[in-house]
Design an enzyme around this catalytic site. Structure first.
Site, PDB file in Angstrom:
ATOM      1  N   ARG A  69      91.217  54.793  48.838  1.00 31.51           N
ATOM      2  CA  ARG A  69      89.978  54.882  49.668  1.00 31.51           C
ATOM      3  C   ARG A  69      90.019  53.386  50.502  1.00 31.51           C
ATOM      4  NH1 ARG A  69      84.644  56.653  47.058  1.00 31.51           N
ATOM      5  NH2 ARG A  69      84.149  56.448  49.515  1.00 31.51           N
ATOM      6  N   ASN A 107      77.269  54.418  53.761  1.00 28.42           N
ATOM      7  CA  ASN A 107      78.620  54.272  53.980  1.00 28.42           C
ATOM      8  C   ASN A 107      79.198  52.960  53.117  1.00 28.42           C
ATOM      9  OD1 ASN A 107      78.446  56.674  55.342  1.00 28.42           O
ATOM     10  ND2 ASN A 107      78.777  55.594  57.304  1.00 28.42           N
ATOM     11  N   HIS A 124      74.840  51.873  49.208  1.00 22.73           N
ATOM     12  CA  HIS A 124      75.650  52.373  48.002  1.00 22.73           C
ATOM     13  C   HIS A 124      76.747  51.366  47.714  1.00 22.73           C
ATOM     14  CE1 HIS A 124      74.030  56.675  49.191  1.00 22.73           C
ATOM     15  NE2 HIS A 124      73.162  55.931  48.428  1.00 22.73           N
TER      16      HIS A 124
END
Ligand code: APR
Length: 250
Positions: A69, A107, A124
């Site tokens: 990612r 995000n 987060h």
């Protein structure tokens, strides 16, 4: 409230706060959480990888997912939605100082910063850093093209974990407290590209409403917030911000 009224209200607002979710990065090619995982990861749900249990069970697997990612987001580009929010930030702060605009994001892709947003509150965490499991030191990940996990702490040499808030973990309380305060004080809260399912982020808009502020939502789909919003635009982030900010079409 119609679009014209929402536009003029946003233009006149002295304190604007924004919450973004994965939807604003969809147009940069980053899959949202509710999109099905693809390829090698199709057999996993994010909840099966983004949790302390998953990490303790198989740290290599979890790091492989996050390293992938990390590479993906570093190859992605901010899109018009990110850029328009950075423009709105500049406009509001030029008029009313740093307190006139606050960006809060769920995000972890760092695209807001790359679009020019000064210091988004990352509820987060972030894919771009790691945190030492032993001493808590946080350091940026190295170049994504050559990064091989797991990173080692530059302070104590211990293995580091992704600097992400996992399912079942608490959000950084200083970041959350500041976000809650700014939503409480806002005249207008923009909620963009989030399914409004995951708390405490999903509860921020209610702090604005309960203190007399207005909540505007931009999302192609309806969400649990839609009925409570003063104005809800069925549009993508870039299209909705273009219309709401009266920005010239791309
Ligand atoms: N523009 C705006 N919104 C979009 C777009 C787009 N181009 N494409 C999709 N969306 C919307 C979807 O309709 C959905 O409501 O973005 C939202 C994405 O929702 P999720 O995938 O649930 O992402 P998010 O709301 O950010 O998830 C919140 O849940 O999985 C945890 O910690 C993770 O931060 C994440 C949190």
């Amino acid at each position: 409230m119609n679009l014209a009224e929402a536009r003029s209200t946003l233009q006149a607002a002295r304190r604007v706060v924004v919450l973004t979710g994965a939807g604003i990065s969809a147009e940069s090619g980053i899959p949202t959480f509710r999109d099905a995982q693809t390829g090698h990861w199709a057999r996993f749900r994010p909840e099966d990888l983004a949790s302390p249990d998953a990490y303790h069970r198989d740290p290599e697997l979890v790091w492989e997912w996050y390293a992938g990612r990390f590479r993906d987001v570093m190859q992605a580009q901010p899109n018009r939605g990110h850029l328009l929010l950075a423009e709105l930030e500049r406009q509001k702060r030029a008029e009313g100082g740093s307190d006139a605009f606050t960006l809060v994001t769920q995000n972890v892709d760092g695209l807001h910063q790359r679009a020019g947003s000064a210091a988004p509150l990352e509820l987060h965490g972030t894919l771009l850093s790691a945190r030492c499991e032993a001493c808590g030191h946080v350091q940026p990940l190295p170049d994504a093209a050559t990064f091989t996990p797991p990173p080692k702490c530059e302070v104590c040499g211990h293995r580091m974990r992704p600097h992400i808030v996992w399912f079942g973990e608490f959000l950084p309380d200083d970041v959350l407290a500041l976000a809650e305060l700014q939503f409480k004080r806002a005249d207008v809260a923009l909620i963009i590209g989030t399914s409004s399912l995951v708390y405490p982020a999903a509860g921020l808009a209610d702090r604005t409403r309960s203190h007399g502020g207005l909540v505007f939502e931009i999302n192609p789909d309806e969400t649990p917030l839609t009925q409570r919003a003063s104005f809800s635009l069925r549009a993508t982030a870039s299209e909705g911000l273009t219309r709401l900010m009266e920005a010239r079409d791309a």
